[in-house]
Enzyme design. Structure first.
Site, PDB file in Angstrom:
ATOM      1  N   SER A  40      24.466  26.788   8.108  1.00 55.14           N
ATOM      2  CA  SER A  40      25.877  26.768   7.763  1.00 55.14           C
ATOM      3  C   SER A  40      26.718  26.522   9.000  1.00 55.14           C
ATOM      4  O   SER A  40      26.468  27.102  10.058  1.00 55.14           O
ATOM      5  CB  SER A  40      26.280  28.112   7.137  1.00 55.14           C
ATOM      6  OG  SER A  40      27.674  28.273   7.103  1.00 55.14           O
ATOM      7  N   LYS A  41      27.708  25.657   8.854  1.00 51.01           N
ATOM      8  CA  LYS A  41      28.619  25.409   9.970  1.00 51.01           C
ATOM      9  C   LYS A  41      29.371  26.690  10.336  1.00 51.01           C
ATOM     10  O   LYS A  41      29.635  26.959  11.510  1.00 51.01           O
ATOM     11  CB  LYS A  41      29.615  24.309   9.589  1.00 51.01           C
ATOM     12  CG  LYS A  41      30.555  23.926  10.733  1.00 51.01           C
ATOM     13  CD  LYS A  41      31.506  22.818  10.334  1.00 51.01           C
ATOM     14  CE  LYS A  41      32.390  22.412  11.507  1.00 51.01           C
ATOM     15  NZ  LYS A  41      33.338  21.348  11.144  1.00 51.01           N
TER      16      LYS A  41
END
Length: 497
Positions: free
Chosen positions: A261-262
């Site tokens: 996940s960013k």
């Protein structure tokens, strides 16, 4: 409706070969899972001698991110994933941007309305939110409105969406290459929205329509879409279309429990480039995140992109999630850095060399030659070579090395002997420097390492360097080498060495 128009759309569809598509939404950065989907999709097409198509799915206007489409183009090009058809190239079944295809989705939705496979839903946002608040899916409230009720609401201008009419009985079975046959009860499926109140299609509807009209034969997507696949199948059946081959890939994870996940700081493709990884290494590593070569290639790790295209086999895709390991990627990157030609390595390393080595008199080619066999990531270069421009502060403890049999006292004697030996050289070549120092060690009755260690410490001020004493002395030049040796000797003398 005008059936000729639909017949014309069917006539445009390319037939007879493998056609795959990468269809990203420009809603953020290109994460590793996206890249892997693009790569597998490209490899399936290339392995079969088929066509790879790029389609931009921008119907979710609220989530669009400025510049995201450009990131998609840069990433695909940087990885060597070329496409035959797309927004920038055109093709026989364009346009290839969904918002530019807006008019046709309404026509296909109208066709479903007429054949009883869809219906208009006039429920308000408040009613839907209330259902959601009760953890209930859509209850089919508008599913069986009479034509009179529908006409009345349309005449009054009541906003509506178009929903898929899922059969309330029976089962739907679909086949996936990775997960096999999966059967679901139809009454477990919700009547999903196909056309939103603004007239734009939902992802799920536009995806099916576009895949059919573009002749897509193989659909690669994440396993999170397995739950939607039965509804896709029912849409294909409602239109009387052939279902493409499904290939659902398990997620790429940051660890055993969390997807990448960013928001958690996991890197995109461009982040990895900025971290000093080569594109070729990234592509090779990502290909193995959930896929294993089989047969004669089962034990092999390193593949160029053309080699991957030749050996890629859908049957090698795993059901198990893959864990992205930065250390493993670093291992791949080190291999690819070492495999570069000296010229190519120098070109790749030069921006990082120049962060630390600004003196134009120093040869970046020679420094790069020392680094190539010792470099794992390009970003690690500046800290390895910063001593060339300026001798760092260091302590006399560095002159002690058990393996080389040195301590400050021995090192002082070595530097006292090395200075005149190097001062007397007429040629400042690696061969001359090496000859002078090895002859000196022999005359002193010590091993080469006993002399080379203090010389290297004096000229670099570091215990670990990319290269030995001879190479460093040659690159630094006669005057700077002698200056640093004198400084080292002074340091040892002052410390009582």
């Amino acid at each position: 409706m005008d059936r000729q128009w639909f017949d014309g759309m069917e006539a445009r569809i390319p037939r007879g070969g493998v056609r795959t598509r990468f269809a990203p939404s420009p809603t953020g950065y290109m994460h590793i899972g996206n890249l892997r989907t693009a790569l597998y999709t490209w490899l399936i097409a290339r392995n079969a001698g088929g066509a790879f198509i790029l389609r931009i799915e921008d119907t979710d206007q609220e989530r669009l991110v400025e510049g995201a489409a450009e990131v998609i183009y840069r990433t695909l090009r940087g990885c060597g994933l070329d496409w035959e058809e797309g927004p920038d190239k055109g093709g026989p079944v364009g346009p290839y941007i969904q918002t530019e295809r807006r008019d046709l989705y309404g026509k296909y939705a109208q066709l479903l309305l007429e054949t009883g496979h869809a219906y208009r839903c006039f429920c308000t946002r408040e009613r839907l939110d209330a259902l959601h608040g009760e953890n209930r899916g859509y209850d089919g409230h508008c599913r069986d409105l009479s034509q009179g009720e529908i006409d009345e609401k349309l005449a009054a201008g009541v906003p509506y969406v178009i929903r898929q009419k899922i059969p309330r009985t029976g089962q739907t079975t679909f086949h996936d290459i990775v997960f096999g046959d999966i059967t679901v009860e139809n009454d477990s499926l919700d009547d999903q929205v196909l056309i939103k109140s603004d007239g734009l299609p939902t992802y799920n509807f536009a995806n099916v329509v576009d895949d059919h009209l573009m002749g897509i034969t193989h659909v690669v997507r994440g396993s999170e879409y397995l739950s939607s696949a039965p509804k896709y199948d029912l849409l294909y059946q409602a239109f009387g279309w052939e279902v493409p081959t499904y290939i659902h890939c398990s997620p790429v994870m940051r660890d055993q429990h969390n997807k990448m996940s960013k928001r958690k700081g996991d890197p995109s493709y461009e982040d990895l480039l900025a971290m000093g990884f080569l594109s070729e290494a990234i592509v090779n590593y990502v290909a193995l995140l959930g896929w294993s070569p089989r047969g004669a290639y089962a034990e092999r790790e390193f593949f160029t992109l053309p080699e991957l295209a030749q050996v890629f086999d859908i049957g090698g895709i795993s059901k198990s999630p893959a864990i992205f390991d930065l250390e493993k990627l670093t291992y791949f990157n080190a291999h690819y850095l070492r495999a570069l030609s000296p010229e190519a390595f120098h070109q790749a390393a030069l921006p990082y060399l120049r962060q630390a080595v600004k003196n134009p008199a120093l040869s970046t080619q020679e420094i790069a030659g020392l680094l190539q066999a010792r470099c794992e990531r390009l970003t690690g270069i500046p800290e390895k070579v910063d001593f060339f421009d300026a001798l760092p502060a260091y302590g006399v403890d560095l002159y002690t090395n058990k393996k080389s049999k040195t301590n400050p006292e021995i090192s002082r004697r070595m530097l006292e002997a090395a200075l005149p030996a190097l001062e007397g050289l007429s040629d400042w070549t690696p061969e001359a420097i090496h000859g002078a120092l090895t002859s000196l060690a022999e005359s002193l009755g010590v091993k080469n390492a006993t002399l080379m260690w203090p010389v290297r410490i004096a000229v670099a001020g570091k215990a670990v360097t990319p290269g030995g004493a001879v190479e460093l002395c040659h690159i630094l030049g006669r005057e700077e080498t002698l200056r640093r040796l004198r400084l080292g000797l002074d340091k040892l003398s002052q410390a009582g060495g």
